[in-house]
Write a protein that holds these residues in place. Sequence first.
Motif, PDB file in Angstrom:
ATOM      1  N   ILE A 174       0.834  -1.200   0.000  1.00 55.69           N
ATOM      2  CA  ILE A 174       0.000   0.000   0.000  1.00 55.69           C
ATOM      3  C   ILE A 174       0.873   1.257   0.000  1.00 55.69           C
ATOM      4  O   ILE A 174       0.639   2.198  -0.762  1.00 55.69           O
ATOM      5  CB  ILE A 174      -0.934   0.012   1.240  1.00 55.69           C
ATOM      6  CG1 ILE A 174      -1.979  -1.098   1.113  1.00 55.69           C
ATOM      7  CG2 ILE A 174      -1.623   1.369   1.381  1.00 55.69           C
ATOM      8  CD1 ILE A 174      -2.753  -1.348   2.392  1.00 55.69           C
ATOM      9  N   THR A 175       1.920   1.278   0.850  1.00 52.70           N
ATOM     10  CA  THR A 175       2.735   2.498   1.010  1.00 52.70           C
ATOM     11  C   THR A 175       3.643   2.782  -0.188  1.00 52.70           C
ATOM     12  O   THR A 175       3.851   3.942  -0.548  1.00 52.70           O
ATOM     13  CB  THR A 175       3.590   2.432   2.292  1.00 52.70           C
ATOM     14  OG1 THR A 175       4.373   1.235   2.261  1.00 52.70           O
ATOM     15  CG2 THR A 175       2.721   2.442   3.532  1.00 52.70           C
ATOM     16  N   ALA A 176       4.196   1.740  -0.819  1.00 53.65           N
ATOM     17  CA  ALA A 176       5.122   1.961  -1.952  1.00 53.65           C
ATOM     18  C   ALA A 176       4.438   2.680  -3.133  1.00 53.65           C
ATOM     19  O   ALA A 176       4.975   3.664  -3.644  1.00 53.65           O
ATOM     20  CB  ALA A 176       5.742   0.638  -2.400  1.00 53.65           C
ATOM     21  N   PRO A 177       3.254   2.228  -3.584  1.00 59.31           N
ATOM     22  CA  PRO A 177       2.588   2.945  -4.685  1.00 59.31           C
ATOM     23  C   PRO A 177       2.190   4.373  -4.296  1.00 59.31           C
ATOM     24  O   PRO A 177       2.277   5.287  -5.123  1.00 59.31           O
ATOM     25  CB  PRO A 177       1.328   2.103  -4.953  1.00 59.31           C
ATOM     26  CG  PRO A 177       1.652   0.755  -4.419  1.00 59.31           C
ATOM     27  CD  PRO A 177       2.517   1.002  -3.223  1.00 59.31           C
ATOM     28  N   LEU A 178       1.752   4.558  -3.041  1.00 58.88           N
ATOM     29  CA  LEU A 178       1.389   5.903  -2.580  1.00 58.88           C
ATOM     30  C   LEU A 178       2.593   6.832  -2.635  1.00 58.88           C
ATOM     31  O   LEU A 178       2.490   7.974  -3.078  1.00 58.88           O
ATOM     32  CB  LEU A 178       0.863   5.847  -1.133  1.00 58.88           C
ATOM     33  CG  LEU A 178      -0.635   5.614  -0.939  1.00 58.88           C
ATOM     34  CD1 LEU A 178      -0.976   5.630   0.538  1.00 58.88           C
ATOM     35  CD2 LEU A 178      -1.462   6.668  -1.680  1.00 58.88           C
ATOM     36  N   ALA A 179       3.753   6.340  -2.181  1.00 60.04           N
ATOM     37  CA  ALA A 179       4.972   7.153  -2.197  1.00 60.04           C
ATOM     38  C   ALA A 179       5.334   7.547  -3.626  1.00 60.04           C
ATOM     39  O   ALA A 179       5.689   8.704  -3.890  1.00 60.04           O
ATOM     40  CB  ALA A 179       6.130   6.378  -1.555  1.00 60.04           C
ATOM     41  N   ALA A 180       5.219   6.599  -4.558  1.00 60.96           N
ATOM     42  CA  ALA A 180       5.521   6.891  -5.969  1.00 60.96           C
ATOM     43  C   ALA A 180       4.584   7.968  -6.509  1.00 60.96           C
ATOM     44  O   ALA A 180       5.006   8.857  -7.270  1.00 60.96           O
ATOM     45  CB  ALA A 180       5.391   5.616  -6.800  1.00 60.96           C
ATOM     46  N   ALA A 181       3.318   7.900  -6.104  1.00 65.05           N
ATOM     47  CA  ALA A 181       2.337   8.895  -6.554  1.00 65.05           C
ATOM     48  C   ALA A 181       2.653  10.283  -5.993  1.00 65.05           C
ATOM     49  O   ALA A 181       2.553  11.293  -6.703  1.00 65.05           O
ATOM     50  CB  ALA A 181       0.934   8.462  -6.131  1.00 65.05           C
ATOM     51  N   LYS A 199      -7.870  11.546  -4.422  1.00 64.98           N
ATOM     52  CA  LYS A 199      -8.995  11.350  -5.340  1.00 64.98           C
ATOM     53  C   LYS A 199      -8.702  11.852  -6.754  1.00 64.98           C
ATOM     54  O   LYS A 199      -9.519  11.689  -7.656  1.00 64.98           O
ATOM     55  CB  LYS A 199     -10.243  12.060  -4.784  1.00 64.98           C
ATOM     56  CG  LYS A 199     -10.726  11.447  -3.467  1.00 64.98           C
ATOM     57  CD  LYS A 199     -11.952  12.163  -2.945  1.00 64.98           C
ATOM     58  CE  LYS A 199     -12.426  11.527  -1.631  1.00 64.98           C
ATOM     59  NZ  LYS A 199     -13.605  12.213  -1.074  1.00 64.98           N
ATOM     60  N   SER A 200      -7.505  12.464  -6.933  1.00 65.96           N
ATOM     61  CA  SER A 200      -7.135  12.982  -8.239  1.00 65.96           C
ATOM     62  C   SER A 200      -6.881  11.833  -9.220  1.00 65.96           C
ATOM     63  O   SER A 200      -6.264  10.824  -8.874  1.00 65.96           O
ATOM     64  CB  SER A 200      -5.872  13.846  -8.111  1.00 65.96           C
ATOM     65  OG  SER A 200      -5.259  14.028  -9.356  1.00 65.96           O
ATOM     66  N   LYS A 201      -7.376  11.970 -10.444  1.00 61.73           N
ATOM     67  CA  LYS A 201      -7.200  10.918 -11.454  1.00 61.73           C
ATOM     68  C   LYS A 201      -5.727  10.707 -11.797  1.00 61.73           C
ATOM     69  O   LYS A 201      -5.272   9.583 -11.989  1.00 61.73           O
ATOM     70  CB  LYS A 201      -7.989  11.274 -12.725  1.00 61.73           C
ATOM     71  CG  LYS A 201      -9.507  11.143 -12.560  1.00 61.73           C
ATOM     72  CD  LYS A 201     -10.232  11.448 -13.862  1.00 61.73           C
ATOM     73  CE  LYS A 201     -11.742  11.298 -13.693  1.00 61.73           C
ATOM     74  NZ  LYS A 201     -12.472  11.630 -14.944  1.00 61.73           N
ATOM     75  N   LYS A 202      -4.963  11.825 -11.879  1.00 60.03           N
ATOM     76  CA  LYS A 202      -3.531  11.720 -12.180  1.00 60.03           C
ATOM     77  C   LYS A 202      -2.801  10.980 -11.063  1.00 60.03           C
ATOM     78  O   LYS A 202      -1.939  10.138 -11.309  1.00 60.03           O
ATOM     79  CB  LYS A 202      -2.935  13.129 -12.371  1.00 60.03           C
ATOM     80  CG  LYS A 202      -3.404  13.843 -13.622  1.00 60.03           C
ATOM     81  CD  LYS A 202      -2.785  15.231 -13.711  1.00 60.03           C
ATOM     82  CE  LYS A 202      -3.238  15.955 -14.978  1.00 60.03           C
ATOM     83  NZ  LYS A 202      -2.689  17.328 -15.056  1.00 60.03           N
ATOM     84  N   PHE A 203      -3.142  11.339  -9.821  1.00 58.29           N
ATOM     85  CA  PHE A 203      -2.525  10.710  -8.648  1.00 58.29           C
ATOM     86  C   PHE A 203      -2.829   9.206  -8.639  1.00 58.29           C
ATOM     87  O   PHE A 203      -1.939   8.376  -8.464  1.00 58.29           O
ATOM     88  CB  PHE A 203      -3.072  11.364  -7.373  1.00 58.29           C
ATOM     89  CG  PHE A 203      -2.365  10.948  -6.110  1.00 58.29           C
ATOM     90  CD1 PHE A 203      -1.264  11.648  -5.650  1.00 58.29           C
ATOM     91  CD2 PHE A 203      -2.815   9.850  -5.382  1.00 58.29           C
ATOM     92  CE1 PHE A 203      -0.619  11.264  -4.476  1.00 58.29           C
ATOM     93  CE2 PHE A 203      -2.182   9.459  -4.219  1.00 58.29           C
ATOM     94  CZ  PHE A 203      -1.075  10.170  -3.767  1.00 58.29           C
ATOM     95  N   LYS A 204      -4.097   8.871  -8.885  1.00 62.97           N
ATOM     96  CA  LYS A 204      -4.515   7.461  -8.909  1.00 62.97           C
ATOM     97  C   LYS A 204      -3.805   6.678 -10.012  1.00 62.97           C
ATOM     98  O   LYS A 204      -3.428   5.521  -9.822  1.00 62.97           O
ATOM     99  CB  LYS A 204      -6.039   7.355  -9.115  1.00 62.97           C
ATOM    100  CG  LYS A 204      -6.864   7.655  -7.880  1.00 62.97           C
ATOM    101  CD  LYS A 204      -8.351   7.471  -8.203  1.00 62.97           C
ATOM    102  CE  LYS A 204      -9.208   7.700  -6.965  1.00 62.97           C
ATOM    103  NZ  LYS A 204     -10.652   7.528  -7.261  1.00 62.97           N
ATOM    104  N   SER A 205      -3.624   7.321 -11.163  1.00 64.19           N
ATOM    105  CA  SER A 205      -3.024   6.617 -12.299  1.00 64.19           C
ATOM    106  C   SER A 205      -1.602   6.141 -11.984  1.00 64.19           C
ATOM    107  O   SER A 205      -1.178   5.078 -12.456  1.00 64.19           O
ATOM    108  CB  SER A 205      -3.012   7.521 -13.536  1.00 64.19           C
ATOM    109  OG  SER A 205      -2.155   8.629 -13.353  1.00 64.19           O
ATOM    110  N   VAL A 206      -0.860   6.919 -11.171  1.00 63.77           N
ATOM    111  CA  VAL A 206       0.523   6.556 -10.840  1.00 63.77           C
ATOM    112  C   VAL A 206       0.555   5.305  -9.973  1.00 63.77           C
ATOM    113  O   VAL A 206       1.249   4.330 -10.282  1.00 63.77           O
ATOM    114  CB  VAL A 206       1.258   7.716 -10.127  1.00 63.77           C
ATOM    115  CG1 VAL A 206       2.676   7.277  -9.731  1.00 63.77           C
ATOM    116  CG2 VAL A 206       1.331   8.938 -11.026  1.00 63.77           C
ATOM    117  N   TRP A 207      -0.236   5.315  -8.867  1.00 65.77           N
ATOM    118  CA  TRP A 207      -0.177   4.143  -7.993  1.00 65.77           C
ATOM    119  C   TRP A 207      -0.779   2.907  -8.671  1.00 65.77           C
ATOM    120  O   TRP A 207      -0.372   1.777  -8.385  1.00 65.77           O
ATOM    121  CB  TRP A 207      -0.786   4.418  -6.618  1.00 65.77           C
ATOM    122  CG  TRP A 207      -2.250   4.715  -6.481  1.00 65.77           C
ATOM    123  CD1 TRP A 207      -2.819   5.906  -6.153  1.00 65.77           C
ATOM    124  CD2 TRP A 207      -3.352   3.791  -6.617  1.00 65.77           C
ATOM    125  NE1 TRP A 207      -4.191   5.801  -6.092  1.00 65.77           N
ATOM    126  CE2 TRP A 207      -4.549   4.507  -6.358  1.00 65.77           C
ATOM    127  CE3 TRP A 207      -3.448   2.445  -6.920  1.00 65.77           C
ATOM    128  CZ2 TRP A 207      -5.804   3.922  -6.411  1.00 65.77           C
ATOM    129  CZ3 TRP A 207      -4.711   1.849  -6.974  1.00 65.77           C
ATOM    130  CH2 TRP A 207      -5.863   2.592  -6.723  1.00 65.77           C
TER     131      TRP A 207
END
Length: 407
Positions: free
Chosen positions: A294-301, A315-323
Motif C-alpha cells: 500500500i505504502t510503496a505505490p502511494l509514495a511513488a504517486a 482522489k485525483s485521477k492523475k494521482f490514482k493513475s501513478v499508484w
Amino acid sequence: MKKFFKNIGPGPLVAAAFIGPGTVTVSTLAGVNFGFTLLWAMVLSIFATVILQEMAARLGIVSQKGLSEIIREEIKHPIVKGIAVLLIISAIVIGNAAYEAGNISGGALGMEAIVGNVIWEIGQLKLNIMSLIIGVIAFVLLYIGNYKVLEKAFVFLVILMSFAFITTAILTKPNLLEILKAIVIPVAPEGSILTIIALIGTTVVPYNLFLHASLAKTKWKSKSDLPIAKKDTLVAVILGGTVSMCIIIAASAIQKQSITNTSDLALGLEPLFGSFAKYFLAIGLFAAGITSAITAPLAAAFVTSGCLGWEADLKSKKFKSVWMVIVVLGVVFSSIGFKSIEIIKFAQVSNGLLLPIIAGFLLWVMNKSSVLGSYVNSKFQNVLGVIILIITIFLGVKGILSVFNVI
C-alpha cells in the motif's frame, strides 16, 4: 507517557517501511550464506539511514515542502530541470515497481505457506494466484482509501514478528565476540557484493527520503520541533536496524545452505516457536507484504505529483493513475513465474543501486540557503553525507559489474 506518544512522528513509519518482506528475506539470506560476516553492512545501513532521514525530516519541517517539489522549484535551467525530473520519476517508478513486486511476493509467500502454491495457466502463461490476490487487495484498499485500520493491525503483526526475531537471536546463544568483530571489521566474502547492496537497499529505502520530508512537514510546523524530529528518527531507525541485525544473527544458526521458500525462512524462528514457526512467519510476511504494497505505490504517486506540479490528492485521477501503474507492474513481475525469493532480493538490489541518485539530490538541496536559510547542512553533516554517497556509488558500480560478470 501521553507526551511521548504525542511526539511520535513519522520515524516509526519509516522504520516499519524497511522492516518488510525484503528485510526478512535478505537478512535471512545474509545470515544463512555468510553468518555474522555482513553485520557491518547493516550497521553502515543504519548509520546512513539516520543521517539521510534526519536531513529529509529537517528539509520538510523548515521548508514546509516535499523533496521532489523543492527539486522542481530550485533547478532553474529548463533542460536540466527536465532531465532531473525525468531521472527522479524514472528512478522512483522503476524502484517502486521492483519494490512492489517484492512486497507482493512477500505477502504471497506468507499465504502459500498456509494454503500452498496455486498457479493459474492461460496457454503458455502461468500466473501465481496468490500474487494476484495480494495485488487486488492492495488495489481495492488504495482505491477506497479506507486502509488505516487494517494498516494498524498489520503493523502490529510485523512488530510482533520483530520481537520474535530479537528473542530468537538471544535464544540461539550467539558468540558475542564474533558479533562484535563482524560489526567493526568490514569483510566482503566472495559472492557477497549483491547481498551487501541488498542489505543497504532494504534499509536506506530511496522513496522513504521523499516520504519522510512530506510526513514531517505535516506533523511539525515549527523549527523548534527539529530536536523532537531528530530524536524520533534516531530512536525509530536504530530500533528497526537492531531487528534486522537480529534476523541475521538468528538466521546464522540455520543449518541449511539453500533458502527457497517460507519454510526455509521460518527455520530462523524454530528455536522460539517450534513447528508453529512457519505459520507465525507466514502471518508476519503477509502483514508486511500488504502494508508495504500500500505504502510503496502511494509514495511513488506523491513523488510524481511533486515533480510534475500535480495536486497530491488521493482522489485525483492523475494521482490514482501513478499508484495503479505501480500496483499492476508489481503484480505482473511477481506472478509470471519468477522465484519469490529472487524477486524480493532483486528489489533490494535495485533500491541499493538507485540510492546514490536520490541521496545526491538530497545533499544538493540540503546546502541551499534559499530553501533552508541557516538550517543548511553543517560541514560535518556534509562530510558524512559525501562519505555515504561515495560508499553507495562504489557499491553500486561493483554491483552492476558483478551482475554482468565483469568482476
